[in-house]
Design an enzyme around this catalytic site. Structure first.
Site, mmCIF file in Angstrom:
data_model
loop_
_atom_site.group_PDB
_atom_site.id
_atom_site.type_symbol
_atom_site.label_atom_id
_atom_site.label_comp_id
_atom_site.label_asym_id
_atom_site.label_seq_id
_atom_site.Cartn_x
_atom_site.Cartn_y
_atom_site.Cartn_z
ATOM 1 N N HIS A 169 57.164 -61.694 93.015
ATOM 2 C CA HIS A 169 56.004 -61.734 94.407
ATOM 3 C C HIS A 169 56.783 -61.642 96.125
ATOM 4 C CE1 HIS A 169 55.232 -66.196 94.159
ATOM 5 N NE2 HIS A 169 55.277 -65.191 93.394
ATOM 6 N N ASP B 80 58.145 -72.073 93.975
ATOM 7 C CA ASP B 80 57.855 -71.236 92.944
ATOM 8 C C ASP B 80 58.940 -72.144 92.016
ATOM 9 O OD1 ASP B 80 56.017 -70.039 91.162
ATOM 10 O OD2 ASP B 80 55.609 -68.052 92.237
ATOM 11 N N TYR C 71 57.178 -62.965 76.428
ATOM 12 C CA TYR C 71 56.528 -64.295 75.619
ATOM 13 C C TYR C 71 56.693 -63.096 74.566
ATOM 14 C CZ TYR C 71 56.457 -64.765 80.645
ATOM 15 O OH TYR C 71 57.047 -65.376 81.562
ATOM 16 N N ASP D 73 29.805 -85.939 98.174
ATOM 17 C CA ASP D 73 30.048 -85.877 99.403
ATOM 18 C C ASP D 73 31.511 -86.263 99.292
ATOM 19 O OD1 ASP D 73 30.233 -88.598 98.137
ATOM 20 O OD2 ASP D 73 29.342 -90.282 100.159
ATOM 21 N N HIS E 180 48.688 -67.919 82.282
ATOM 22 C CA HIS E 180 48.286 -68.561 83.218
ATOM 23 C C HIS E 180 47.967 -70.651 82.358
ATOM 24 C CE1 HIS E 180 47.175 -65.755 85.701
ATOM 25 N NE2 HIS E 180 49.045 -66.022 85.899
ATOM 26 N N ASP F 253 56.237 -74.072 85.272
ATOM 27 C CA ASP F 253 55.948 -73.470 86.574
ATOM 28 C C ASP F 253 55.523 -74.287 87.402
ATOM 29 O OD1 ASP F 253 56.041 -71.781 88.443
ATOM 30 O OD2 ASP F 253 55.133 -69.969 87.008
ATOM 31 N N HIS G 196 51.501 -66.960 96.229
ATOM 32 C CA HIS G 196 51.557 -65.536 96.334
ATOM 33 C C HIS G 196 51.303 -64.734 97.741
ATOM 34 C CE1 HIS G 196 50.129 -65.489 92.334
ATOM 35 N NE2 HIS G 196 51.392 -66.059 92.722
ATOM 36 N N GLU H 95 61.293 -63.767 88.923
ATOM 37 C CA GLU H 95 60.855 -64.550 87.576
ATOM 38 C C GLU H 95 60.912 -63.712 86.695
ATOM 39 O OE1 GLU H 95 56.402 -65.745 88.570
ATOM 40 O OE2 GLU H 95 56.800 -65.410 90.190
ATOM 41 N N ARG I 58 60.363 -68.386 80.612
ATOM 42 C CA ARG I 58 60.108 -67.802 82.077
ATOM 43 C C ARG I 58 61.734 -68.253 83.412
ATOM 44 N NH1 ARG I 58 55.346 -67.121 82.812
ATOM 45 N NH2 ARG I 58 54.938 -69.324 84.286
ATOM 46 N N GLU J 60 62.807 -68.583 86.861
ATOM 47 C CA GLU J 60 61.792 -68.325 88.485
ATOM 48 C C GLU J 60 63.182 -68.964 89.740
ATOM 49 O OE1 GLU J 60 57.257 -68.709 89.329
ATOM 50 O OE2 GLU J 60 57.707 -67.741 90.884
ATOM 51 N N HIS K 257 54.287 -59.432 83.320
ATOM 52 C CA HIS K 257 54.173 -59.067 84.575
ATOM 53 C C HIS K 257 55.115 -58.613 85.496
ATOM 54 C CE1 HIS K 257 56.600 -62.763 84.531
ATOM 55 N NE2 HIS K 257 56.439 -63.294 83.501
#
Ligand code: GLY
Ligand code: MN
Ligand code: MN
Length: 468
Positions: free
Chosen positions: A365, A278, A419, A43, A250, A267, A372, A415, A436, A438, A361
């Protein structure tokens, strides 16, 4: 978040509703529900997050609410009725009596009246607009209301004959952020930047103190700063990736050790008053880049500089990505990630997508209420100009359409990354380095405003910050 808007804020939402109404057609009507509550266990629910379209038009954050707007601009809210017992358990409800004045709407009723009132509101309308493919079961509910209207045609009622996607209008509206939105996004960006500063400094300090530092320790610092800044929640699950984990795109913040000599990729961004930020920064865990780390870091930063320079009104959405790829392709040859004898020139690297194993990538975005964010990446005035090409890696046929022409007020991330997984010919000194960088950019006439630079980005500035 507030449930009562002040006069200036009420005017912001009311202008948006009027803009939407003007596009519905005189006999159109739009139905926009907020998001459902979602159970997490037994609940207990997940923290509630309103629907972005609904919030964009109301500023109202309670669950169980619907907005109806007619083509003439009449607005009706359906919301939770006042209920002392429920309010003792779950908290304050604005209620239908107070809602019109508080939110600047024409009328409000209890959400319990929805099934009675909606058929009446749909009667004698030609077109029903609703957000397609966003709310489970919405289509069925609308069908039910339309059936009720149809059952009254023998009494002279006209039933709508057309259903259209409200997102088509709202996505375009949301794509260009008004001043109210830009101000919130700047504040969200500042809070997130401060959180990154805190995480960097904590990493260096804990390692200096000889502590066992884990990814979750740094995540805790981010969350602390988000909340202290007034953010309601993170805009997405934070990535805190130590060492080789940075090569997992991810990855989440887990419990891996943060070791001196390795990089940490974070990130993370907060959501403030419905708007996301972001940010990604990659920094040396204990505060000093090694030679190979610095070599790749400076390359990614140079590619980001090129993307930033390509971001301005009149440019295309793809321009920053293409600028990034040009710099990375040449850089991969220069530092020896790619061998010119095998892959040829930088132009060959771009055409054959030979950079893909290290940069897989896109460079950005849209950013807004959703991380996104909504909005077409294709220029709507040129949507018919399709060209086909064969992808050199997959062999698939790709349809290209001209990418979106940027306008002042659009907000996007920039960004780029690199890698490096071990592989044939990949210099060992670069193995397992993931980087990265960004930032969030508001497009302006002359260029773009980077709203996330409250956290340093140059390698030397990061080192100086972490030495403090
Ligand atoms: N944090 C999600 C992204 O960068 O796209
Ligand atoms: Mn992003
Ligand atoms: Mn990100």
């Amino acid at each position: 978040m507030t449930t009562t808007n002040n006069a200036a804020t009420r005017a912001v939402y009311s202008r948006r509703r009027a803009r939407l109404a003007a596009k519905l057609g005189p006999t159109g009507v739009a139905i926009i529900p907020t998001a459902p509550e979602r159970p997490r266990n037994r609940d207990t629910d997940f923290p509630y997050r309103h629907d972005s379209y609904f919030y964009y038009l109301t500023g109202f954050t309670e669950p169980n609410a619907w907005l109806v707007i007619t083509g003439e601009g009449l607005t009706a809210l359906f919301c939770q009725p006042k209920d002392l017992e429920r309010e003792i358990w779950d908290g304050y409800r604005l209620g239908p009596e107070a809602a019109p004045a508080a939110l600047g709407l024409d009328a409000a009723s209890s959400v319990a009246d929805l099934d009675t009132r909606l058929p009446q509101l749909l009667e004698n309308r030609s077109t029903v607009w609703w957000p397609f493919a966003t709310h489970e079961g919405l289509e069925t509910r609308i069908d039910g209301w339309l059936q009720k209207v149809r059952s009254r045609v023998r009494f002279g009622a006209l039933c709508p004959t057309e259903q259209r996607d409200a997102c088509a209008i709202l996505d375009e509206m949301r794509l260009v952020k008004d001043l109210h939105e830009q101000a919130i996004m700047r504040r969200a960006a500042q809070i997130s930047a401060q959180a990154h500063v805190r995480a960097m400094q904590t990493s260096a300090r804990m390692l200096r103190d000889g502590r066992d530092v884990r990814e979750f320790h740094l995540e805790a610092e981010l969350l602390h700063e988000f909340r202290m800044g007034g953010s309601q929640y993170p805009a997405y699950t934070s990535i805190v990736a130590a060492g080789a984990n940075a090569c997992v795109l991810h990855y989440r913040a887990d419990e891996a050790p943060v070791r001196a000599g390795e990089l940490v990729l974070i990130d993370a961004g907060c959501e403030l008053d419905g708007y996301a930020s972001d940010i990604t920064r990659t920094f040396p865990a204990s505060g000093k880049f090694t030679g190979p780390q610095r070599e790749l870091y400076d390359l990614v930063l140079a590619s980001q500089d090129a993307a930033v320079a390509a971001t301005r009104a009149g440019a295309r959405f793809n321009d920053p990505h293409e600028a990034t790829v040009r710099v990375l392709a040449q850089g991969m040859l220069d530092v020896g990630l790619l061998d010119a004898n095998t892959v040829g020139t930088a132009q060959d690297v771009i055409e054959q997508r030979a950079y893909f194993p290290f940069y897989m990538h896109r460079t950005g975005h849209w950013l807004g209420m959703d991380v996104h964010d909504c909005g077409s990446y294709v220029e709507p005035t040129e949507v018919g100009q399709v060209s086909e090409r064969c992808d050199p890696l997959s062999g698939e046929t790709i349809k290209d359409r001209p990418s979106r022409i940027l306008k002042p007020g659009m907000v996007l991330t920039i960004e780029p990354g690199l890698y490096v997984r071990p592989g044939p010919g990949v210099p060992e000194k670069f193995h397992h380095i993931g980087i990265r960088i960004e930032d969030d950019a508001i497009v302006t006439e002359a260029g773009c405003e980077l709203i996330t630079r409250g956290v340093p980005v140059k390698a030397a500035e990061i080192e100086a910050l972490m030495a403090q």
